[in-house]
Design a protein around this motif. Structure first.
Motif, PDB file in Angstrom:
ATOM      1  N   UNK A  95       0.837  -1.193   0.000  1.00  9.12           N
ATOM      2  CA  UNK A  95       0.000   0.000   0.000  1.00  9.12           C
ATOM      3  C   UNK A  95       0.877   1.250   0.000  1.00  9.12           C
ATOM      4  N   UNK A  96       1.986   1.181   0.740  1.00  7.91           N
ATOM      5  CA  UNK A  96       2.895   2.332   0.766  1.00  7.91           C
ATOM      6  C   UNK A  96       3.483   2.554  -0.626  1.00  7.91           C
ATOM      7  N   UNK A  97       3.832   1.454  -1.290  1.00  6.95           N
ATOM      8  CA  UNK A  97       4.385   1.610  -2.639  1.00  6.95           C
ATOM      9  C   UNK A  97       3.334   2.159  -3.604  1.00  6.95           C
ATOM     10  N   UNK A  98       2.053   1.727  -3.423  1.00  2.26           N
ATOM     11  CA  UNK A  98       0.981   2.268  -4.251  1.00  2.26           C
ATOM     12  C   UNK A  98       0.845   3.759  -4.039  1.00  2.26           C
ATOM     13  N   UNK A  99       0.973   4.186  -2.766  1.00  2.47           N
ATOM     14  CA  UNK A  99       0.829   5.612  -2.474  1.00  2.47           C
ATOM     15  C   UNK A  99       1.923   6.403  -3.192  1.00  2.47           C
ATOM     16  N   UNK A 100       3.143   5.853  -3.242  1.00  5.33           N
ATOM     17  CA  UNK A 100       4.212   6.510  -4.018  1.00  5.33           C
ATOM     18  C   UNK A 100       3.746   6.698  -5.446  1.00  5.33           C
ATOM     19  N   UNK A 101       3.140   5.649  -5.982  1.00  4.56           N
ATOM     20  CA  UNK A 101       2.713   5.698  -7.386  1.00  4.56           C
ATOM     21  C   UNK A 101       1.652   6.761  -7.575  1.00  4.56           C
ATOM     22  N   UNK A 108      -0.166   7.029 -14.102  1.00 11.97           N
ATOM     23  CA  UNK A 108      -1.614   7.237 -14.160  1.00 11.97           C
ATOM     24  C   UNK A 108      -2.289   5.913 -13.839  1.00 11.97           C
ATOM     25  N   UNK A 109      -3.217   5.934 -12.877  1.00 10.67           N
ATOM     26  CA  UNK A 109      -3.860   4.690 -12.452  1.00 10.67           C
ATOM     27  C   UNK A 109      -5.368   4.820 -12.585  1.00 10.67           C
ATOM     28  N   UNK A 110      -5.976   3.806 -13.143  1.00 12.97           N
ATOM     29  CA  UNK A 110      -7.410   3.848 -13.341  1.00 12.97           C
ATOM     30  C   UNK A 110      -7.942   2.413 -13.333  1.00 12.97           C
ATOM     31  N   UNK A 111      -9.127   2.221 -12.786  1.00 11.30           N
ATOM     32  CA  UNK A 111      -9.697   0.888 -12.927  1.00 11.30           C
ATOM     33  C   UNK A 111     -10.984   0.985 -13.724  1.00 11.30           C
ATOM     34  N   UNK A 112     -11.376  -0.133 -14.297  1.00  5.38           N
ATOM     35  CA  UNK A 112     -12.584  -0.162 -15.109  1.00  5.38           C
ATOM     36  C   UNK A 112     -13.370  -1.410 -14.725  1.00  5.38           C
TER      37      UNK A 112
END
Ligand SMILES: Nc1nc2c(ncn2[C@@H]2O[C@H](COP(=O)(O)OP(=O)(O)O)[C@@H](O)[C@H]2O)c(=O)[nH]1
Ligand SMILES: [Mg+2]
Length: 321
Positions: A95-101, A108-112
């Motif tokens: 989760x910490x690494x995701x927050x960096x991202x 750019x992060x997106x879900x569908x």
């Protein structure tokens, strides 16, 4: 629409999310913008990541994004897996690494939502990939659920497919039987820190055909996606596969297969939509008449087809959006 494209070109961070939302719901303004942008697409490395739930796809996608950023590549992530969003199921470190991202403007992060389809791709996924491509992301990572046959669509949309396996999910033979390995351009054995990973990699290597000269040789790579170990080698393999696609001319074939699927899917979806609209309320009765032997099935089929706008049916042809 021209505004939206101008904002996209200026790098306005709100433009791409807005375009994606419009395109996802097939809003006419979004579709018009996409049509204008389409000629500049087809250049990005579109990478599909598939494999059984729990194999570590999301973790690998995160780690690949970090590897790309370390190589100063911008990267877009499209998660086509509502049950396990890109940040879901992650331990604290992930989760910490995701927050960096999330904090990195180069990511750019997106879900569908996959709209109820098990595995497979959301109908809007292809259009959304074109948007990310047009926005200039050279690397687009698609995470999708891969439960056997359902994941096969990913090989149509992606230029490079990574199939992720992990020890403890059978002995690899299941994956070989399910045919999922056949769509892999790169095989990753994740959770290399767990027992059985090396053995699994050996089994997978043994199951692969030897390539003919000039053919792509599918690498089997070990990763510990949770720590990032082995992940830069996966990124290297992705980039190498992209170069092979270009040099061998195979890229033209992949773009053709993707274009064909997208066009035919679009036609099928539109026909289904018109069918639903044309038969709303009347279908039950038609089916009852066929079941009760009042109408032959063939007559019912022809009557329904004749009622579809644009298929030689009544003059009530309505253009739908
Ligand atoms: N031991 C170990 N666990 C991992 C590794 N990669 C991912 N995991 C864990 O495996 C679980 C499933 O990972 P996830 O990325 O959500 O899998 P997905 O369902 O394929 O997207 C999570 O708890 C991860 O933290 C790894 O390389 N080693
Ligand atoms: Mg996942």
């Amino acid at each position: 629409m021209a505004d939206l494209i101008a904002q996209l070109d200026e790098g306005n961070p709100r433009a791409l999310p807005r375009l994606l939302s419009l395109v996802e719901r097939r809003d006419p303004a979004g579709m018009a913008a996409l049509a204008a942008l389409y000629p500049r697409t087809g250049k990005a490395a579109v990478v599909g990541i598939t494999g059984a739930p729990g194999a570590g796809k999301s973790t690998l996608v995160n780690a690949l994004a970090h590897a790309a950023r370390a190589a100063e590549m911008r990267v877009a992530i499209l998660a086509i897996d509502p049950s396990s969003p890109v940040s879901g199921g992650a331990v604290l470190g992930d989760r910490i690494r995701m927050m960096d991202l999330h904090a990195d403007p180069g990511v750019f992060i997106r879900s569908v939502a996959s709209k109820g389809r098990t595995g497979g791709l959301a109908p809007a996924a292809a259009a959304m990939v074109h948007c990310l491509d047009a926005a200039g992301y050279p690397l687009i990572l698609l995470e999708t659920v891969g439960a056997g046959q359902d994941s096969i669509d990913i090989d149509v949309l992606a230029r490079t497919v990574i199939v992720v396996q992990a020890p403890g999910f059978g002995d690899g033979v299941q994956a070989i039987k399910a045919g999922i390995l056949e769509i892999g351009d790169i095989l990753v054995v994740n959770k290399a820190d767990l027992p059985g990973a090396r053995e699994l990699a050996r089994t997978l290597r043994g199951s692969l055909d030897h390539p003919e000269p000039g053919e792509w040789e599918v690498p089997v790579l070990l990763t510990d996606a949770a720590s990032g170990e082995g992940v830069p080698a996966v990124l290297d393999a992705v980039l190498q596969h992209g170069r092979w696609l270009a040099q061998s001319g195979e890229i033209a074939q992949r773009l053709r297969v993707a274009a064909s699927a997208e066009v035919l899917d679009g036609v099928r979806n539109e026909l289904q939509r018109r069918l639903n609209a044309a038969t709303a309320g009347s279908l039950d009765q038609v089916i009852s008449d066929v079941a009760a032997r009042r109408t032959p099935p063939e007559d019912a089929v022809n009557a329904i087809l004749a009622s579809l706008p644009g298929l030689g049916g009544a003059a009530s042809d309505q253009r739908g959006g």
